[in-house]
Design a protein around this motif. Sequence first.
Motif, short mmCIF file in Angstrom:
data_model
loop_
_atom_site.label_atom_id
_atom_site.label_comp_id
_atom_site.label_asym_id
_atom_site.label_seq_id
_atom_site.Cartn_x
_atom_site.Cartn_y
_atom_site.Cartn_z
N SER A 151 0.83 -1.21 0.00
CA SER A 151 0.00 0.00 0.00
C SER A 151 0.86 1.26 0.00
O SER A 151 0.57 2.23 -0.72
CB SER A 151 -0.91 -0.01 1.23
N MET A 152 1.92 1.24 0.79
CA MET A 152 2.80 2.42 0.87
C MET A 152 3.53 2.64 -0.45
O MET A 152 3.72 3.78 -0.88
CB MET A 152 3.81 2.24 2.02
N LEU A 153 3.92 1.56 -1.10
CA LEU A 153 4.58 1.68 -2.42
C LEU A 153 3.62 2.28 -3.44
O LEU A 153 4.00 3.17 -4.23
CB LEU A 153 5.07 0.31 -2.89
N MET A 154 2.40 1.83 -3.41
CA MET A 154 1.39 2.33 -4.35
C MET A 154 1.06 3.79 -4.07
O MET A 154 0.66 4.53 -4.97
CB MET A 154 0.13 1.47 -4.27
N SER A 155 1.26 4.21 -2.82
CA SER A 155 0.99 5.60 -2.44
C SER A 155 2.19 6.51 -2.70
O SER A 155 2.11 7.72 -2.48
CB SER A 155 0.58 5.68 -0.97
N GLY A 156 3.33 5.91 -3.12
CA GLY A 156 4.51 6.70 -3.47
C GLY A 156 5.47 6.98 -2.34
O GLY A 156 6.32 7.87 -2.46
N PHE A 157 5.37 6.24 -1.25
CA PHE A 157 6.31 6.44 -0.14
C PHE A 157 7.72 6.03 -0.57
O PHE A 157 7.89 5.03 -1.27
CB PHE A 157 5.90 5.61 1.07
N PRO A 158 8.76 6.79 -0.14
CA PRO A 158 10.14 6.42 -0.45
C PRO A 158 10.52 5.10 0.22
O PRO A 158 9.99 4.77 1.29
CB PRO A 158 10.97 7.58 0.11
N ILE A 159 11.45 4.36 -0.40
CA ILE A 159 11.91 3.08 0.15
C ILE A 159 12.45 3.25 1.57
O ILE A 159 12.16 2.45 2.45
CB ILE A 159 12.99 2.46 -0.76
N ALA A 160 13.24 4.32 1.77
CA ALA A 160 13.86 4.54 3.09
C ALA A 160 12.79 4.73 4.16
O ALA A 160 12.94 4.25 5.30
CB ALA A 160 14.77 5.76 3.03
N THR A 161 11.72 5.42 3.82
CA THR A 161 10.64 5.66 4.79
C THR A 161 9.92 4.35 5.12
O THR A 161 9.61 4.07 6.28
CB THR A 161 9.63 6.66 4.22
N ILE A 162 9.67 3.54 4.08
CA ILE A 162 8.99 2.25 4.29
C ILE A 162 9.85 1.35 5.18
O ILE A 162 9.34 0.68 6.08
CB ILE A 162 8.72 1.56 2.94
N LYS A 163 11.15 1.36 4.92
CA LYS A 163 12.07 0.54 5.72
C LYS A 163 12.04 0.97 7.18
O LYS A 163 11.99 0.13 8.10
CB LYS A 163 13.49 0.67 5.17
N GLU A 164 12.05 2.28 7.41
CA GLU A 164 12.07 2.81 8.78
C GLU A 164 10.76 2.49 9.51
O GLU A 164 10.77 2.16 10.70
CB GLU A 164 12.29 4.32 8.74
N MET A 165 9.64 2.55 8.79
CA MET A 165 8.34 2.36 9.42
C MET A 165 7.99 0.88 9.64
O MET A 165 7.28 0.54 10.59
CB MET A 165 7.24 3.02 8.58
#
Length: 201
Positions: free
Chosen positions: A169-183
Motif C-alpha cells: 500500500s505504501m509503495l502504491m501511495s509513493g512512499f520512499p523506500i527509506a521511509t517504508i524501511k524505517e516504518m
Amino acid sequence: MKMVYAAMHDNKSGIQFLRNQITELGIKRSFIDPPSGKNTSKTEFQSMLETIQPGDKVIVMTLNHLGKNYHEIHDRVISIHSKKAQLVVTDAHFLDFETDNQQFNELGFQLFVDLLEEIPRIKRVWNKERQLQEIQQAKEKGIYKRKPTTYSADTENPKNRATYFQIKSMLMSGFPIATIKEMTGVTRSTIYRIKKELEQT
C-alpha cells in the motif's frame, strides 16, 4: 633439516596418532598447534617459521594440517616458500615441485598457489550446481517445496502478511523506500522485491 607441522583444529584425540607417525618417519623436529578456542600470542607455526633455514624440508601429512581453511593454507604455503624451504605433503606427492630445473619448480609452485586461490570459488560453484540439481530432481519426483517467502500475500504468519500489504500500500501511495524501511523494519531487498512484483502486475 626435516621438520613436521600440523594444525589439529578440532581433533585433539588425533595428536598422539600424529606423533606416532612422526616417530615412524624418524623426524625429530615437530611443530603441532593443538585445538584451542583461545588466541595464543605465538603459534607453533610461527615458531617453525623462525626456525626454518633455506633448504629445509617442511612435511605435512595432509594439506588440511596446514590450516583451518584454504585462505590460511594459501598464506602459510607462501610463508614457507618465502623461507626457501621445500614443502612436502605426504598424501599428495604431486604437489612436490623439487627438480633440477628451478624455473619449473617456481612455475609448479605458482600453479599450486593459484589453485589454492581458486578452490573456494570452485567449491561455491559446485555447491550451487549440486543444489540446483537436487531441486530439479525433487521437482521431477513431485516432492519439491519452495522455501516460503516471509513477507507475501499467502504467508502463514498473519503479522508478516499484514506487513506485506502495508508495504504494498505504501509503495502504491509513493512512499520512499527509506521511509517504508524505517516504518516497517523490513530490509530494502524485501521492499524492492515487493516493488518489482507490483511493477510486473
